[in-house]
Design a protein around this motif. Structure first.
Motif, PDB file in Angstrom:
ATOM      1  N   VAL A  11      -7.679  -4.309  -8.375  1.00  0.00           N
ATOM      2  CA  VAL A  11      -7.381  -2.992  -7.801  1.00  0.00           C
ATOM      3  C   VAL A  11      -6.320  -3.134  -6.712  1.00  0.00           C
ATOM      4  CG1 VAL A  11      -8.348  -1.052  -6.483  1.00  0.00           C
ATOM      5  CG2 VAL A  11      -9.658  -2.062  -8.364  1.00  0.00           C
ATOM      6  N   GLN A  12      -6.417  -4.185  -5.930  1.00  0.00           N
ATOM      7  CA  GLN A  12      -5.433  -4.417  -4.879  1.00  0.00           C
ATOM      8  C   GLN A  12      -4.058  -4.723  -5.476  1.00  0.00           C
ATOM      9  OE1 GLN A  12      -6.913  -6.782  -1.420  1.00  0.00           O
ATOM     10  NE2 GLN A  12      -8.792  -6.877  -2.651  1.00  0.00           N
ATOM     11  N   ILE A  13      -4.039  -5.422  -6.610  1.00  0.00           N
ATOM     12  CA  ILE A  13      -2.772  -5.709  -7.292  1.00  0.00           C
ATOM     13  C   ILE A  13      -2.170  -4.406  -7.818  1.00  0.00           C
ATOM     14  CG2 ILE A  13      -1.724  -6.853  -9.283  1.00  0.00           C
ATOM     15  CD1 ILE A  13      -3.797  -9.117  -8.824  1.00  0.00           C
ATOM     16  N   GLU A  14      -3.002  -3.541  -8.390  1.00  0.00           N
ATOM     17  CA  GLU A  14      -2.527  -2.226  -8.847  1.00  0.00           C
ATOM     18  C   GLU A  14      -1.883  -1.465  -7.693  1.00  0.00           C
ATOM     19  OE1 GLU A  14      -4.932   0.469 -11.350  1.00  0.00           O
ATOM     20  OE2 GLU A  14      -6.341  -1.212 -11.387  1.00  0.00           O
ATOM     21  N   LYS A  15      -2.572  -1.399  -6.563  1.00  0.00           N
ATOM     22  CA  LYS A  15      -2.051  -0.684  -5.398  1.00  0.00           C
ATOM     23  C   LYS A  15      -0.735  -1.297  -4.921  1.00  0.00           C
ATOM     24  CE  LYS A  15      -6.408   1.144  -3.710  1.00  0.00           C
ATOM     25  NZ  LYS A  15      -7.370   1.203  -2.621  1.00  0.00           N
ATOM     26  N   TYR A  16      -0.654  -2.614  -4.960  1.00  0.00           N
ATOM     27  CA  TYR A  16       0.574  -3.316  -4.580  1.00  0.00           C
ATOM     28  C   TYR A  16       1.726  -2.890  -5.497  1.00  0.00           C
ATOM     29  CZ  TYR A  16       3.945  -7.162  -4.488  1.00  0.00           C
ATOM     30  OH  TYR A  16       5.099  -7.895  -4.446  1.00  0.00           O
ATOM     31  N   LEU A  17       1.476  -2.865  -6.807  1.00  0.00           N
ATOM     32  CA  LEU A  17       2.524  -2.480  -7.751  1.00  0.00           C
ATOM     33  C   LEU A  17       2.886  -1.001  -7.601  1.00  0.00           C
ATOM     34  CD1 LEU A  17       1.402  -4.514 -10.878  1.00  0.00           C
ATOM     35  CD2 LEU A  17       3.397  -4.923  -9.439  1.00  0.00           C
ATOM     36  N   TYR A  18       1.883  -0.141  -7.393  1.00  0.00           N
ATOM     37  CA  TYR A  18       2.163   1.275  -7.144  1.00  0.00           C
ATOM     38  C   TYR A  18       3.070   1.432  -5.919  1.00  0.00           C
ATOM     39  CZ  TYR A  18      -1.355   3.016 -10.449  1.00  0.00           C
ATOM     40  OH  TYR A  18      -2.054   3.320 -11.578  1.00  0.00           O
ATOM     41  N   ARG A  19       2.781   0.676  -4.877  1.00  0.00           N
ATOM     42  CA  ARG A  19       3.572   0.732  -3.651  1.00  0.00           C
ATOM     43  C   ARG A  19       5.011   0.291  -3.927  1.00  0.00           C
ATOM     44  NH1 ARG A  19      -0.263  -0.857  -0.645  1.00  0.00           N
ATOM     45  NH2 ARG A  19       0.003  -3.058  -1.010  1.00  0.00           N
ATOM     46  N   GLN A  20       5.174  -0.779  -4.726  1.00  0.00           N
ATOM     47  CA  GLN A  20       6.511  -1.268  -5.064  1.00  0.00           C
ATOM     48  C   GLN A  20       7.302  -0.199  -5.823  1.00  0.00           C
ATOM     49  OE1 GLN A  20       7.767  -4.449  -4.120  1.00  0.00           O
ATOM     50  NE2 GLN A  20       5.945  -4.263  -2.862  1.00  0.00           N
ATOM     51  N   ILE A  21       6.616   0.511  -6.712  1.00  0.00           N
ATOM     52  CA  ILE A  21       7.263   1.582  -7.481  1.00  0.00           C
ATOM     53  C   ILE A  21       7.612   2.753  -6.560  1.00  0.00           C
ATOM     54  CG2 ILE A  21       6.911   3.290  -9.309  1.00  0.00           C
ATOM     55  CD1 ILE A  21       5.117   1.099 -10.701  1.00  0.00           C
TER      56      ILE A  21
END
Length: 79
Positions: A11-21
């Motif tokens: 979930v933290q990786i998802e949030k990290y990628l969402y933030r990058q986008i």
């Protein structure tokens, strides 16, 4: 990246990628780094990264192109 103990890592990786986008570091239509590369960069298990990417694919944020990898959707309304 510092991981919190009380939130699943995928979930933290998802949030990290969402933030990058959201910040424009990964643009719509752009290729996301490979599962192995992300696992190395974030120092996590490959399966954990795969789970995060699969979830984002299910949500429509990522599009998997066979043999090419995962790409951010070009649907800016969805993003």
């Amino acid at each position: 990246m510092q991981f919190q103990d009380n939130i699943p890592i995928y979930v933290q990786i998802e949030k990290y990628l969402y933030r990058q986008i959201a910040l424009g570091k990964i643009k719509p239509g752009e290729k996301v780094p490979s599962v192995r590369q992300l696992a190395l960069d974030l120092t996590v298990n490959v399966n954990t990264v795969q789970r995060a990417l699969n979830q984002m694919n299910t949500e429509g944020i990522l599009e998997v192109r066979r043999g090419l990898g995962s790409f951010v959707t070009t649907d800016t309304e969805l993003i």
